[in-house]
Write a protein that holds these residues in place. Structure first.
Motif, PDB file in Angstrom:
ATOM      1  N   GLY A   1       6.335  -3.685 -11.883  1.00 51.29           N
ATOM      2  CA  GLY A   1       6.892  -3.877 -10.823  1.00 51.29           C
ATOM      3  C   GLY A   1       6.029  -3.578  -9.263  1.00 51.29           C
ATOM      4  O   GLY A   1       6.665  -4.339  -8.417  1.00 51.29           O
ATOM      5  N   GLY A   2       4.946  -3.582  -9.553  1.00 56.31           N
ATOM      6  CA  GLY A   2       3.718  -3.630  -8.505  1.00 56.31           C
ATOM      7  C   GLY A   2       3.866  -2.386  -7.522  1.00 56.31           C
ATOM      8  O   GLY A   2       3.640  -2.690  -6.606  1.00 56.31           O
ATOM      9  N   ALA A   3       4.175  -1.251  -8.284  1.00 53.29           N
ATOM     10  CA  ALA A   3       4.307   0.034  -7.520  1.00 53.29           C
ATOM     11  C   ALA A   3       2.609   0.346  -6.905  1.00 53.29           C
ATOM     12  O   ALA A   3       1.647  -0.057  -7.604  1.00 53.29           O
ATOM     13  N   ALA A   4       2.621   0.906  -5.872  1.00 58.86           N
ATOM     14  CA  ALA A   4       1.250   1.325  -4.990  1.00 58.86           C
ATOM     15  C   ALA A   4       1.427   2.373  -4.278  1.00 58.86           C
ATOM     16  O   ALA A   4       2.506   2.766  -3.513  1.00 58.86           O
ATOM     17  N   LEU A   5       0.566   3.036  -4.257  1.00 58.15           N
ATOM     18  CA  LEU A   5       0.226   4.228  -3.514  1.00 58.15           C
ATOM     19  C   LEU A   5      -0.996   3.797  -2.364  1.00 58.15           C
ATOM     20  O   LEU A   5      -2.192   3.616  -2.863  1.00 58.15           O
ATOM     21  N   SER A   6      -0.854   4.195  -1.143  1.00 55.87           N
ATOM     22  CA  SER A   6      -1.867   4.061  -0.112  1.00 55.87           C
ATOM     23  C   SER A   6      -2.245   5.030   0.567  1.00 55.87           C
ATOM     24  O   SER A   6      -1.240   5.921   1.337  1.00 55.87           O
ATOM     25  N   TRP A   7      -3.288   5.396   1.002  1.00 58.45           N
ATOM     26  CA  TRP A   7      -3.862   6.606   2.020  1.00 58.45           C
ATOM     27  C   TRP A   7      -4.866   5.921   2.807  1.00 58.45           C
ATOM     28  O   TRP A   7      -6.000   5.904   2.420  1.00 58.45           O
TER      29      TRP A   7
END
Length: 418
Positions: free
Chosen positions: A371-377
């Protein structure tokens, strides 16, 4: 089984070494062609990396290192975020994971790895490596479906019906037949043909394209670190397979920590010169099993031969002339095979797929990855296979495991992903 083969003269050793390189050649050059790197650099880094591995392992382990398919999607994704130089710099993180695992194995053995990365974690990660690349395969194949189907059909026929050494090179033969078909179909207007001018203009002797890291940045390194989980575990499985083929215990001598360290150093070298990470090749192990040639010196000869080929400029130009549709046709089979290897890994290890806990781990790992989940900081981003790998490990550690979730089996030999 003896580590050397009777009557293996120096001439036969050279021929055998070239034969092993031939088996690994197609896969080794395919990876850089798919991610925008120089195939000659991949050959160069694979050859030097193999020699580094043999140096670290005291020349005892008959292994050849070639380009790893596990990093195709991560390199493409990291290039979009950090640029090619940033992606290559991030690949240094792969070596750091190998170094850490080497130290932990030397200190505690391999039992902690089974706790952190059981088959229920590794299986879906391997599946993601193949499934995440499916759109790229289709997009490349549809540029000329006829060429793609010819290359695909050739690879399938070789895989199913070929015997002996030929069975071990479906990628190479698929590309070769596709290339010839491209030349023939151009005469009837069904393909664009091959532009031979770049090949004619290329020098016979040319150094590989070296991409040195230009600046230090933690973000791409952290991006790549989680992706290295599957190849690290596969490395362990591959060493056990080589043990069985050769009849020696390389886990004890020179030690699994040394093989892990050697692979890690080879990956670092590849990143520093602009090549993809390298990994042990099951195709070459299969050739070793078939030919009964297990002398480590033969694999060093294969490495040196790869380095020599990397210095022939026309080889790189020839490889770059391969039509994208041909590569796409090969990928349709190859990436599906990788996904299937993940399923096979879980079935071989007898993962209890009736367990709700296991189903949760597999399901969440796959859906977040596909699904292309992403986490960004800030400027840091964790997505794709890397994020899914972290999620799988965390779920395995925090979800309580009951007796009905577990089926006791011997230590599995994980399937190979090149």
């Amino acid at each position: 089984m003896s580590n050397t083969t009777p009557l293996l003269t120096p001439t036969r050793k050279v021929i055998a070494g070239m034969q092993f390189l031939f088996v690994a050649f197609g896969a080794t050059v395919l990876v850089p062609l798919l991610v925008g790197l120089d195939p000659s650099t991949a050959l160069f880094s694979a050859g030097v990396g193999t020699l580094i591995f043999h140096l670290v392992t005291k020349g005892k382990v008959p292994i050849f290192l070639g380009s790893s398919f596990a990093f195709i999607a991560p390199i493409v994704s990291a290039t979009k975020i950090y640029g090619l130089q940033g992606a290559l710099f991030g690949l240094l993180g792969v070596g750091f994971v190998y170094f850490a695992m080497s130290a932990l194995i030397r200190a505690f053995g391999t039992k902690f790895i089974s706790r952190l990365f059981p088959p229920v974690v590794i299986g879906p990660i391997i599946m993601l490596i193949g499934l995440s690349l499916a759109p790229a395969a289709v997009n490349m194949a549809k540029t000329n479906w006829l060429l793609a189907l010819i290359a695909l059909a050739t690879a399938i026929v070789v895989t199913l019906y070929a015997k002996g050494m030929v069975k071990l090179i479906p990628i190479f033969l698929g590309i070769l037949v596709g290339y010839v078909a491209d030349l023939l179909l151009a005469g009837v207007g069904l393909s664009d043909g091959v532009d031979f001018k770049p090949i004619a203009d290329a020098a016979w002797f040319a150094l590989p394209q070296i991409h040195w890291p230009e600046s230090f940045s933690w973000e791409p390194i952290l991006f790549m670190i989680p992706v290295a989980i599957a190849p690290v575990i596969e490395h362990i499985g591959d060493v056990y397979v080589v043990n069985n083929v050769v009849g020696k215990n390389f886990v004890k001598d020179p030690g699994l920590h040394r093989t892990m360290l050697g692979d890690g150093l080879a990956c670092v070298f590849a990143a520093l010169v602009g090549g993809p990470p390298v990994t042990t090749y099951s195709e070459v192990t299969g050739a070793m099993s078939l030919t009964k040639i297990t002398a480590p010196v033969v694999f060093r000869i294969a490495a040196v031969t790869g380095i020599v080929f990397s210095l022939i400029g026309k080889v790189s130009a020839l490889l770059r002339s391969i039509d994208q549709a041909i590569l796409g046709g090969i990928m349709l089979l190859l990436f599906g095979t990788i996904a299937g290897a993940g399923i096979s890994s879980m079935l071989h290890s007898k993962v209890n797929l009736a367990s709700s806990r296991n189903v949760v781990i597999i399901s969440v790992t796959l859906t977040t990855g596909i699904g292309g989940a992403a986490l960004s900081w800030g400027s840091f981003s964790l997505a794709g296979i890397g994020l899914s790998a972290v999620i799988a490990v965390i779920l395995n550690l925090v979800l309580p495991e009951r007796e009905e979730d577990r089926i006791e089996t011997p230590e599995p030999e994980h399937n190979k992903v090149d």
